[in-house]
Design an enzyme around this catalytic site. Structure first.
Site, PDB file in Angstrom:
ATOM      1  CG  ASN A  69      -1.697   1.231   1.438  1.00  0.00           C
ATOM      2  OD1 ASN A  69      -1.825   2.045   0.524  1.00  0.00           O
ATOM      3  ND2 ASN A  69      -2.254   1.411   2.633  1.00  0.00           N
ATOM      4  CD1 TRP A  70       3.517   1.180  -2.892  1.00  0.00           C
ATOM      5  CD2 TRP A  70       3.420   2.362  -4.802  1.00  0.00           C
ATOM      6  NE1 TRP A  70       4.230   0.503  -3.846  1.00  0.00           N
ATOM      7  CE2 TRP A  70       4.191   1.211  -5.034  1.00  0.00           C
ATOM      8  CE3 TRP A  70       3.216   3.254  -5.857  1.00  0.00           C
ATOM      9  CZ2 TRP A  70       4.764   0.924  -6.268  1.00  0.00           C
ATOM     10  CZ3 TRP A  70       3.785   2.975  -7.095  1.00  0.00           C
ATOM     11  CH2 TRP A  70       4.556   1.820  -7.293  1.00  0.00           C
ATOM     12  CE  LYS A  71       0.256   3.373   4.914  1.00  0.00           C
ATOM     13  NZ  LYS A  71       0.149   3.522   6.342  1.00  0.00           N
ATOM     14  CG  HIS A  91      -5.779   1.803   5.287  1.00  0.00           C
ATOM     15  ND1 HIS A  91      -5.318   2.725   6.190  1.00  0.00           N
ATOM     16  CD2 HIS A  91      -4.753   0.934   5.075  1.00  0.00           C
ATOM     17  CE1 HIS A  91      -4.055   2.432   6.504  1.00  0.00           C
ATOM     18  NE2 HIS A  91      -3.688   1.346   5.847  1.00  0.00           N
ATOM     19  CD  GLU A 135      -2.878   5.436   6.830  1.00  0.00           C
ATOM     20  OE1 GLU A 135      -2.877   5.524   5.592  1.00  0.00           O
ATOM     21  OE2 GLU A 135      -1.939   4.927   7.480  1.00  0.00           O
ATOM     22  CD  GLU A 170      -3.562  -2.768   7.496  1.00  0.00           C
ATOM     23  OE1 GLU A 170      -2.472  -3.038   6.998  1.00  0.00           O
ATOM     24  OE2 GLU A 170      -4.179  -1.725   7.268  1.00  0.00           O
ATOM     25  N   GLY A 207       2.441   2.102  10.814  1.00  0.00           N
ATOM     26  CA  GLY A 207       3.363   3.230  10.636  1.00  0.00           C
ATOM     27  C   GLY A 207       4.071   3.660  11.912  1.00  0.00           C
ATOM     28  CB  SER A 266       5.345  -1.853  11.956  1.00  0.00           C
ATOM     29  OG  SER A 266       4.914  -0.528  12.176  1.00  0.00           O
ATOM     30  N   GLY A 274       2.801  -1.168   4.356  1.00  0.00           N
ATOM     31  CA  GLY A 274       2.805   0.260   4.025  1.00  0.00           C
ATOM     32  C   GLY A 274       4.226   0.734   3.773  1.00  0.00           C
ATOM     33  N   GLY A 275       4.863   1.273   4.813  1.00  0.00           N
ATOM     34  CA  GLY A 275       6.187   1.888   4.696  1.00  0.00           C
ATOM     35  C   GLY A 275       7.204   1.037   3.946  1.00  0.00           C
TER      36      GLY A 275
HETATM   37  C1  PEP Z   1      -0.781  -0.041   6.082  1.00  0.00           C
HETATM   38  O1  PEP Z   1      -0.844   1.109   5.731  1.00  0.00           O
HETATM   39  O2  PEP Z   1      -1.684  -0.822   5.735  1.00  0.00           O
HETATM   40  C2  PEP Z   1       0.342  -0.475   6.903  1.00  0.00           C
HETATM   41  C3  PEP Z   1       0.302  -1.665   7.422  1.00  0.00           C
HETATM   42  O3  PEP Z   1       1.382   0.426   7.074  1.00  0.00           O
HETATM   43  P1  PEP Z   1       2.830   0.127   7.736  1.00  0.00           P
HETATM   44  O4  PEP Z   1       3.343  -1.152   7.132  1.00  0.00           O
HETATM   45  O5  PEP Z   1       3.667   1.297   7.378  1.00  0.00           O
HETATM   46  O6  PEP Z   1       2.614  -0.018   9.213  1.00  0.00           O
END
Ligand code: PEP
Length: 257
Positions: free
Chosen positions: A9-11, A96, A98, A168, A174, A214, A235-236
């Site tokens: 997920n590049w957000k 999600h 966010e 999640e 994040g 994470s 994500g990251g």
């Molecule tokens: C996400 O945005 O779905 C996520 C899991 O982010 P991160 O891996 O950065 O915690």
């Protein structure tokens, strides 16, 4: 056997054509030989078309990060599932945290989007998870149960098996704080048990449940080894081809064991 699925997920990152092309080019070369894992990349809307075209002959499928439940009309700023289909997008991330926290999306709205995505043959990745205070107050299972009840409301067996669920925990997204494999497995097995009660064992056994929060190359393998963890939403660590590839390799290693 459920096929492991890794989603990047590049957000709101890598949304300019040059950055996105550079990243997907590197990733396509790295993952060329991986066949035991489903690989999804969800870039921003601005580069969906070029990512679909570039990934066409690869083993990477492209997903959107959101969509609306109506097909057209006066919904300024929203993106229609019909538009996504017309580009060749195959997956869509829904609910999600966010979207839920910053943009106030409710379970009811996510439910409408989910039904629409399924009716349009877009494969949904539906996110659920608890906040830190909810975990600390012993409410995790209650929150998860209610999210499943409300987000998957009126979904039939044949619909739910087309969905991927991403557990999640919001406190892990994040933040660098990953749930331990045991903490994650406890909730993944609870999700499966809840699906079993709501539908039946066969249905619950077919639904893929990703972990997200994470994930890094260093913790991926221990998470994916768990019986009810069917891959991850990243994500990251999905913003660099090398780190996403390390995570995909961890899933591939487990699949081939
Ligand atoms: C996400 O945005 O779905 C996520 C899991 O982010 P991160 O891996 O950065 O915690």
């Amino acid at each position: 056997m459920r096929k492991l699925i890794i989603g990047g997920n590049w957000k709101m990152n890598l949304g300019s054509p040059a950055d996105a092309k550079n990243m997907i080019k590197k990733l396509m070369i790295l993952v060329k030989k991986i066949s035991s894992v489903d690989i999804i990349v969800a870039p921003p809307f601005t580069v969906l078309e070029s990512m679909v075209n570039m990934a066409k002959k690869s083993n990477i499928k492209i997903g959107a990060q959101n969509m609306y439940f109506e097909e057209k009309g006066a919904f300024t700023g929203e993106v229609s599932p019909t538009f996504l289909k017309s580009l060749g997008v195959e997956y869509v991330i829904l609910g999600h945290s966010e979207r839920r926290d910053i943009f106030k999306e409710s379970d009811d709205l996510v439910n409408k989007k989910l039904k629409k995505a399924i009716s349009m043959q877009l494969s949904p990745i539906v996110c659920i998870g608890e906040h830190l205070d909810e975990r600390e107050n012993g409410k995790t299972k209650e929150i998860i149960f209610n999210q499943i009840e409300n987000t998957f409301k009126d979904l039939q067996k044949e619909d739910i098996i087309k969905s991927v669920i991403a557990y999640e925990p919001i406190w892990a997204i994040g933040t660098g704080k990953t749930a331990t494999p045991e903490q994650a497995e406890e909730i993944h097995s609870y999700i499966r048990e809840t699906l079993m009660k709501k539908y039946d064992k066969e249905t619950a056994d077919l639904v893929r449940i990703q972990y997200g929060g994470s994930i890094k190359p260093t913790n991926a393998e221990d998470l994916f080894k768990q019986k009810n963890i069917d891959g991850g939403l990243v994500g990251g660590a999905s913003l660099q081809a090398d780190s996403l590839f390390e995570i995909i390799k961890a899933a591939d290693k487990i699949s081939n064991n």
